[in-house]
Design an enzyme around this catalytic site. Sequence first.
Site, PDB file in Angstrom:
ATOM      1  N   GLY A  45     -20.251 -39.006  15.010  1.00 48.44           N
ATOM      2  CA  GLY A  45     -21.411 -37.876  15.345  1.00 48.44           C
ATOM      3  C   GLY A  45     -20.977 -37.074  16.644  1.00 48.44           C
ATOM      4  O   GLY A  45     -20.228 -36.368  16.864  1.00 48.44           O
ATOM      5  N   ILE A  88     -23.535 -31.420   6.993  1.00 47.84           N
ATOM      6  CA  ILE A  88     -22.553 -30.110   7.013  1.00 47.84           C
ATOM      7  C   ILE A  88     -23.954 -29.008   6.777  1.00 47.84           C
ATOM      8  O   ILE A  88     -24.115 -28.766   5.415  1.00 47.84           O
ATOM      9  CB  ILE A  88     -21.435 -30.222   6.207  1.00 47.84           C
ATOM     10  CG1 ILE A  88     -20.620 -31.528   6.464  1.00 47.84           C
ATOM     11  CG2 ILE A  88     -20.796 -28.631   6.672  1.00 47.84           C
ATOM     12  CD1 ILE A  88     -20.411 -31.523   8.262  1.00 47.84           C
ATOM     13  N   ILE A  91     -52.332 -25.306  21.089  1.00 44.47           N
ATOM     14  CA  ILE A  91     -53.383 -24.034  21.337  1.00 44.47           C
ATOM     15  C   ILE A  91     -54.357 -23.810  19.874  1.00 44.47           C
ATOM     16  O   ILE A  91     -55.207 -23.336  19.890  1.00 44.47           O
ATOM     17  CB  ILE A  91     -52.738 -22.723  21.896  1.00 44.47           C
ATOM     18  CG1 ILE A  91     -52.567 -23.222  23.295  1.00 44.47           C
ATOM     19  CG2 ILE A  91     -53.646 -21.720  21.648  1.00 44.47           C
ATOM     20  CD1 ILE A  91     -51.722 -22.307  24.089  1.00 44.47           C
ATOM     21  N   GLU A 126     -25.177 -29.575  17.160  1.00 38.03           N
ATOM     22  CA  GLU A 126     -24.187 -28.700  18.193  1.00 38.03           C
ATOM     23  C   GLU A 126     -24.253 -29.865  19.511  1.00 38.03           C
ATOM     24  O   GLU A 126     -23.871 -29.121  20.704  1.00 38.03           O
ATOM     25  CB  GLU A 126     -24.512 -27.362  18.357  1.00 38.03           C
ATOM     26  CG  GLU A 126     -24.314 -26.467  17.208  1.00 38.03           C
ATOM     27  CD  GLU A 126     -23.008 -26.625  16.333  1.00 38.03           C
ATOM     28  OE1 GLU A 126     -22.129 -27.035  17.178  1.00 38.03           O
ATOM     29  OE2 GLU A 126     -23.142 -26.308  15.260  1.00 38.03           O
TER      30      GLU A 126
HETATM   31  C1  FAD Z   1     -30.045 -30.458  10.371  1.00 36.19           C
HETATM   32  C2  FAD Z   1     -28.434 -30.912  10.777  1.00 36.19           C
HETATM   33  C3  FAD Z   1     -27.566 -29.881  10.664  1.00 36.19           C
HETATM   34  C4  FAD Z   1     -26.301 -30.385  10.999  1.00 36.19           C
HETATM   35  N1  FAD Z   1     -25.136 -29.323  10.811  1.00 36.19           N
HETATM   36  C5  FAD Z   1     -23.909 -29.709  11.115  1.00 36.19           C
HETATM   37  C6  FAD Z   1     -22.859 -28.953  10.811  1.00 36.19           C
HETATM   38  O1  FAD Z   1     -22.753 -27.930  10.142  1.00 36.19           O
HETATM   39  N2  FAD Z   1     -21.592 -29.359  10.959  1.00 36.19           N
HETATM   40  C7  FAD Z   1     -21.291 -30.642  11.578  1.00 36.19           C
HETATM   41  O2  FAD Z   1     -20.179 -31.078  11.791  1.00 36.19           O
HETATM   42  N3  FAD Z   1     -22.253 -31.464  12.025  1.00 36.19           N
HETATM   43  C8  FAD Z   1     -23.497 -31.118  11.921  1.00 36.19           C
HETATM   44  N4  FAD Z   1     -24.612 -31.680  12.199  1.00 36.19           N
HETATM   45  C9  FAD Z   1     -24.319 -33.001  12.836  1.00 36.19           C
HETATM   46  C10 FAD Z   1     -24.795 -32.963  14.140  1.00 36.19           C
HETATM   47  O3  FAD Z   1     -24.026 -32.274  14.949  1.00 36.19           O
HETATM   48  C11 FAD Z   1     -24.953 -34.449  14.768  1.00 36.19           C
HETATM   49  O4  FAD Z   1     -26.072 -34.907  14.052  1.00 36.19           O
HETATM   50  C12 FAD Z   1     -25.268 -34.472  16.334  1.00 36.19           C
HETATM   51  O5  FAD Z   1     -23.938 -34.137  17.136  1.00 36.19           O
HETATM   52  C13 FAD Z   1     -25.526 -35.955  16.467  1.00 36.19           C
HETATM   53  O6  FAD Z   1     -24.858 -36.943  16.010  1.00 36.19           O
HETATM   54  P1  FAD Z   1     -25.403 -38.045  15.443  1.00 36.19           P
HETATM   55  O7  FAD Z   1     -26.542 -37.836  14.445  1.00 36.19           O
HETATM   56  O8  FAD Z   1     -24.022 -38.905  14.718  1.00 36.19           O
HETATM   57  O9  FAD Z   1     -25.898 -39.071  16.486  1.00 36.19           O
HETATM   58  P2  FAD Z   1     -25.305 -39.917  17.190  1.00 36.19           P
HETATM   59  O10 FAD Z   1     -24.030 -39.533  17.943  1.00 36.19           O
HETATM   60  O11 FAD Z   1     -25.333 -41.296  16.771  1.00 36.19           O
HETATM   61  O12 FAD Z   1     -26.318 -40.083  18.658  1.00 36.19           O
HETATM   62  C14 FAD Z   1     -27.636 -40.965  18.680  1.00 36.19           C
HETATM   63  C15 FAD Z   1     -28.218 -40.919  20.135  1.00 36.19           C
HETATM   64  O13 FAD Z   1     -27.217 -41.453  20.929  1.00 36.19           O
HETATM   65  C16 FAD Z   1     -27.286 -40.647  22.002  1.00 36.19           C
HETATM   66  N5  FAD Z   1     -25.729 -40.728  22.775  1.00 36.19           N
HETATM   67  C17 FAD Z   1     -24.666 -40.810  21.854  1.00 36.19           C
HETATM   68  N6  FAD Z   1     -23.549 -40.756  22.711  1.00 36.19           N
HETATM   69  C18 FAD Z   1     -23.965 -40.340  23.973  1.00 36.19           C
HETATM   70  C19 FAD Z   1     -23.350 -40.133  24.985  1.00 36.19           C
HETATM   71  N7  FAD Z   1     -22.074 -40.509  25.342  1.00 36.19           N
HETATM   72  N8  FAD Z   1     -24.157 -40.141  26.352  1.00 36.19           N
HETATM   73  C20 FAD Z   1     -25.563 -40.144  26.071  1.00 36.19           C
HETATM   74  N9  FAD Z   1     -26.156 -40.100  24.977  1.00 36.19           N
HETATM   75  C21 FAD Z   1     -25.333 -40.345  23.878  1.00 36.19           C
HETATM   76  C22 FAD Z   1     -27.377 -39.005  21.394  1.00 36.19           C
HETATM   77  O14 FAD Z   1     -27.903 -38.160  22.325  1.00 36.19           O
HETATM   78  C23 FAD Z   1     -28.561 -39.577  20.698  1.00 36.19           C
HETATM   79  O15 FAD Z   1     -29.703 -39.442  21.077  1.00 36.19           O
HETATM   80  C24 FAD Z   1     -26.072 -31.549  11.593  1.00 36.19           C
HETATM   81  C25 FAD Z   1     -27.039 -32.237  11.881  1.00 36.19           C
HETATM   82  C26 FAD Z   1     -28.252 -32.131  11.538  1.00 36.19           C
HETATM   83  C27 FAD Z   1     -29.531 -33.024  11.590  1.00 36.19           C
END
Ligand code: FAD
Length: 573
Positions: A182, A209, A414, A440
């Site tokens: 992620g 995605i 509000i 993103e």
């Molecule tokens: C509705 C939706 C649409 C999406 N669309 C796309 C898309 O089109 N293409 C695509 O490829 N992806 C897509 N995503 C994926 C999205 O980009 C990821 O969900 C996002 O980058 C976070 O990754 P994760 O969900 O695995 O969270 P994780 O990486 O597991 O993170 C969990 C928590 O840990 C924190 N964390 C993790 N690492 C660190 C660090 N080094 N420092 C500080 N905090 C950290 C994060 O901030 C978060 O709070 C989508 C997600 C959603 C929900």
Amino acid sequence: MANFFNDNPDLVFQFENLHIEEIVAIAEQDYQEADKYNYAPKNYSDALENYRKILEIVGDIAANFIAPRAAQVDQDGNSVSAGKVVYAKGLLENLKHLAAAELMGVEFPREFGGLNFPKTIYMQMVEMVSRADASLMNIFGLQDIGMTISKFGNDDQKQEYLPKFVAGEYTGAMALTEPDAGSDLQAVKLHAYQNEQGNWFLRGVKRFITNGGGEVLLVLARSEAGSKDGRGLSLFACHGDDTVVVRRLENKLGIHGSPTCELQFNDTPATLIGKRRFGLIKYVMDLMNSARLGVSGQALGISQAAYSEAVKYARERAQFGQPIINIPAVTNMLIDMRVTLETNRSLFYSTSQWVDLRNKLETQVERLKAAGKSWSEQNERFKQASRICDLLTPITKYILSESANKISYDALQIHGGAGYMKDFTIERLARDARITNIYEGTSQMQIVAASGGVLGDILSDYLDQHAKKAYKGSLTKLAGYLREIREIFLDCLNYVTDKNDHTFHEVAAKDLVDLYSYLYTGYLVLDEAEINNRKIFIANRYITNALAGARRNAESIKTEQYSDLLHADEILN
Ligand SMILES: Cc1cc2nc3c(=O)[nH]c(=O)nc-3n(C[C@H](O)[C@H](O)[C@H](O)COP(=O)(O)OP(=O)(O)OC[C@H]3O[C@@H](n4cnc5c(N)ncnc54)[C@H](O)[C@@H]3O)c2cc1C
């Protein structure tokens, strides 16, 4: 008739105060494009007139076509049938309408049928589309997929994909995330392999995605067997054919019109974008930075919509014998929302212009090289603009997406109990806002991305020049406040760097990024207040609050709360 461009004086103000003359000149090859295409502008004022006309058209479509469909799209959502996405009826109508208005290739080169517009103008469209329906912006914003092909793809790929994108026959998807990759995209596993003829195929799973059922997918995949990090990843383009199965659509809190897919790639034929091993470090970084700007625009559009709903409701709703807009606590919340909205808009369009300039300078360097001319001076400017973009893009995404949540939260407040009901638009907006600081890259990851530039104080020349500038009247006091914030920032920066402790750097990064954003945005609004009297109110509240915030940030850094991390096990148990 409503128009999301003309009825938004602040958006018009930003448009009328853009500094994009150089950007447009490079894009238009010093207006030689006009010799080839009779609809290309002949000079700068011709270009601006053209942009304004198209922005008014988008403002009209957003207000009168997209916005009225948004509630139904949210209610209907999308569905999956036989491994393919079926769009909600209203979403399909919106996409057809945008394609018919020739708005699906806004930045694309004219040779592929695009408008060849600057990114900044495209971002103004993104703001308006998002104000109307944030979920639609995801597909409208995925024009970035075509731009990545345009920038890094070969001629065959460009011919294969771009004209159909512009015609609205193709939409795109960016397939990066996997169950175990992620925030950390270096962990991507999806397998890319070649057959004996050297053709590439993709096998594996992607999740979350957006528009995964689209016709063109850019897929980050592991092309180097045995590699473990980002240097083993390459970027591929493929068609969303029958080998790409949409296994499920996510059932989510908001942006229901945007289909979020789990995808299975079953030996999908693909072609390499650019060079092997550069997938994550070059092409995806470029694509994600563009998409981060798009999400910032989405957050801004939602903020505008939420604020407008709140003002309307506060004027109509009476309690204690008067419209609630006259109750000081409510009025004050609305002023705070408006100030955040306008300062965020200033930050957003300033960053957009930097990104535009960086992109155009890159193009110009390539052109100069091809013509055998001297390119080192422009290359230096390109590198400097890149450093600024690498700082401002994550800051903008962080600030605008967090603000969209706060503004929609306050706007719902509000509305009182009515805001909690599905009958009111604010309920949808508050749900839609929630994703903007997650995808993103989460806000935490934006702070990580920005912190290098902040620790390096890379805007020091810009900030020092502004600190020396003479401002008139009440602005003198505000300029003094900004100088005080600068001192607080430098003091905190020394304090943090002197520590030379990685854990402390990570914990202090948020406060440092906040401090830097006050300075950059503060000078933007101060300069605006010099040319627009109403902006004096905006600058006054923003900078006064920023000084109070800066003192809190310094306090938070210096009380060394990070030492609690040493006792995390005891505290969290
Ligand atoms: C509705 C939706 C649409 C999406 N669309 C796309 C898309 O089109 N293409 C695509 O490829 N992806 C897509 N995503 C994926 C999205 O980009 C990821 O969900 C996002 O980058 C976070 O990754 P994760 O969900 O695995 O969270 P994780 O990486 O597991 O993170 C969990 C928590 O840990 C924190 N964390 C993790 N690492 C660190 C660090 N080094 N420092 C500080 N905090 C950290 C994060 O901030 C978060 O709070 C989508 C997600 C959603 C929900």
